[in-house]
Design a protein around this motif. Structure first.
Motif, PDB file in Angstrom:
ATOM      1  N   TYR A 247      -7.591   9.896  -4.367  1.00  0.00           N
ATOM      2  CA  TYR A 247      -6.542   9.226  -3.583  1.00  0.00           C
ATOM      3  C   TYR A 247      -7.133   8.577  -2.333  1.00  0.00           C
ATOM      4  CZ  TYR A 247      -2.581   9.009  -0.297  1.00  0.00           C
ATOM      5  OH  TYR A 247      -1.657   8.604   0.641  1.00  0.00           O
TER       6      TYR A 247
ATOM      7  N   LEU B 153      -7.107   4.463  -1.974  1.00  0.00           N
ATOM      8  CA  LEU B 153      -6.094   3.858  -1.121  1.00  0.00           C
ATOM      9  C   LEU B 153      -6.409   3.870   0.367  1.00  0.00           C
ATOM     10  CD1 LEU B 153      -2.962   5.266  -2.950  1.00  0.00           C
ATOM     11  CD2 LEU B 153      -3.768   2.924  -2.967  1.00  0.00           C
ATOM     12  N   GLU B 154      -7.382   4.652   0.804  1.00  0.00           N
ATOM     13  CA  GLU B 154      -7.673   4.715   2.233  1.00  0.00           C
ATOM     14  C   GLU B 154      -9.040   4.177   2.612  1.00  0.00           C
ATOM     15  OE1 GLU B 154      -5.474   5.397   4.383  1.00  0.00           O
ATOM     16  OE2 GLU B 154      -3.951   6.014   2.948  1.00  0.00           O
TER      17      GLU B 154
ATOM     18  N   GLU C 279       0.899   4.004  -2.959  1.00  0.00           N
ATOM     19  CA  GLU C 279       0.589   5.387  -2.600  1.00  0.00           C
ATOM     20  C   GLU C 279       1.624   6.353  -3.172  1.00  0.00           C
ATOM     21  OE1 GLU C 279       0.263   5.589   1.598  1.00  0.00           O
ATOM     22  OE2 GLU C 279      -1.761   4.764   1.667  1.00  0.00           O
TER      23      GLU C 279
ATOM     24  N   ASN D  48       1.486  13.283   0.617  1.00  0.00           N
ATOM     25  CA  ASN D  48       1.590  11.838   0.816  1.00  0.00           C
ATOM     26  C   ASN D  48       2.679  11.483   1.822  1.00  0.00           C
ATOM     27  OD1 ASN D  48       1.092   8.947  -0.045  1.00  0.00           O
ATOM     28  ND2 ASN D  48       3.229   9.168  -0.648  1.00  0.00           N
TER      29      ASN D  48
ATOM     30  N   LYS E 251       0.837  -1.200   0.000  1.00  0.00           N
ATOM     31  CA  LYS E 251       0.000   0.000   0.000  1.00  0.00           C
ATOM     32  C   LYS E 251       0.876   1.257   0.000  1.00  0.00           C
ATOM     33  CE  LYS E 251      -3.900   1.964   2.563  1.00  0.00           C
ATOM     34  NZ  LYS E 251      -3.256   3.192   3.087  1.00  0.00           N
ATOM     35  N   TYR E 252       1.968   1.215   0.749  1.00  0.00           N
ATOM     36  CA  TYR E 252       2.878   2.357   0.812  1.00  0.00           C
ATOM     37  C   TYR E 252       3.513   2.636  -0.552  1.00  0.00           C
ATOM     38  CZ  TYR E 252       7.182   4.925   1.799  1.00  0.00           C
ATOM     39  OH  TYR E 252       8.231   5.833   1.766  1.00  0.00           O
TER      40      TYR E 252
ATOM     41  N   ASN F 223       1.789   9.861   5.416  1.00  0.00           N
ATOM     42  CA  ASN F 223       2.306   8.550   5.815  1.00  0.00           C
ATOM     43  C   ASN F 223       3.070   8.631   7.129  1.00  0.00           C
ATOM     44  OD1 ASN F 223       1.502   6.540   3.907  1.00  0.00           O
ATOM     45  ND2 ASN F 223       2.817   7.497   2.387  1.00  0.00           N
TER      46      ASN F 223
ATOM     47  N   ALA G 292       0.670   9.181  -5.706  1.00  0.00           N
ATOM     48  CA  ALA G 292       0.919  10.548  -5.251  1.00  0.00           C
ATOM     49  C   ALA G 292       1.798  11.304  -6.249  1.00  0.00           C
ATOM     50  CB  ALA G 292       1.587  10.531  -3.883  1.00  0.00           C
TER      51      ALA G 292
END
Length: 221
Positions: free
Chosen positions: A202, A206-207, A117, A130, A113-114, A134, A121
């Protein structure tokens, strides 16, 4: 005469769990000794934003303190997920094997996921948001995992059969996660206003979506 057959009673060893708890304690001890000032600010994160202001540079995301505490976070949350699964489901799988599966799945999920992202981003040109977002997530979730660790230790060795108790803990985790988003929005509101469309995309991609799919997967399996 009745034939009596004796069966050896096998007890599952919890030495692996004790070893991991000792590792977590070692991580905390080392960070407290090496970075006393930073650790002191970190433990005040619940009622002070000073830590986030001092260590807001994106370089702090991959330094020794953050990475080691992130490992503690994975261990702690994996234990809690293990306890939740044992509470709400009847499983015959060995506890150690189940924990390894949870830890692996959680690690792969978070790291994947990181990376995704960062790619998105960059495409949306919101790299600054981003990186800071994080870092905030790692800080708050690590802090929460540190508080959750002693609770997990107690529950692991002294199980409490209460759905209400676990439900309250889960709600606390969700609320804390939402607070992270609120703090991030407040700190980057000017940037988000200029790129509101990209941020909404975003956030949904992703969230929200990943956790929705994970929830469906767990409830169906």
């Amino acid at each position: 005469m009745l034939a009596i057959e004796l069966h050896e009673r096998i007890f599952e060893s919890n030495d692996w769990a004790t070893l991991l708890f000792v590792v977590c304690l070692g991580i905390v001890t080392v960070n407290k000794s090496i970075s006393w000032v930073r650790f002191s600010e970190f433990i005040r994160l619940a009622y002070s934003s000073k830590y986030n202001k001092i260590y807001r540079d994106s370089g702090n995301l991959l330094d020794g303190f953050t990475v080691s505490m992130f490992v503690l976070q994975l261990i702690s949350f994996s234990f809690f997920i293990l306890l939740v699964i044992q509470q709400f489901a009847t499983l015959e799988t060995n506890t150690l094997i189940l924990y390894i599966q949870i830890f692996t799945l959680l690690s792969v999920f978070v790291l994947s996921k990181y990376l995704i992202e960062k790619i998105i981003a960059t495409a949306f040109k919101i790299e600054e948001f981003n990186e800071h977002f994080n870092l905030l997530k790692v800080n708050y979730r690590t802090y929460l995992s540190l508080l959750l660790l002693p609770i997990s230790i107690i529950l692991f060795y002294n199980p409490i059969q209460s759905n209400l108790f676990f439900g309250i803990l889960i709600i606390i985790l969700i609320v804390t996660n939402m607070i992270t988003y609120v703090v991030a929005l407040k700190l980057h509101q000017n940037l988000l206003i200029r790129k509101i469309f990209y941020f909404i995309l975003y956030l949904c991609t992703l969230e929200i979506a990943p956790y929705y799919f994970i929830y469906n997967w767990f409830t169906k399996n």
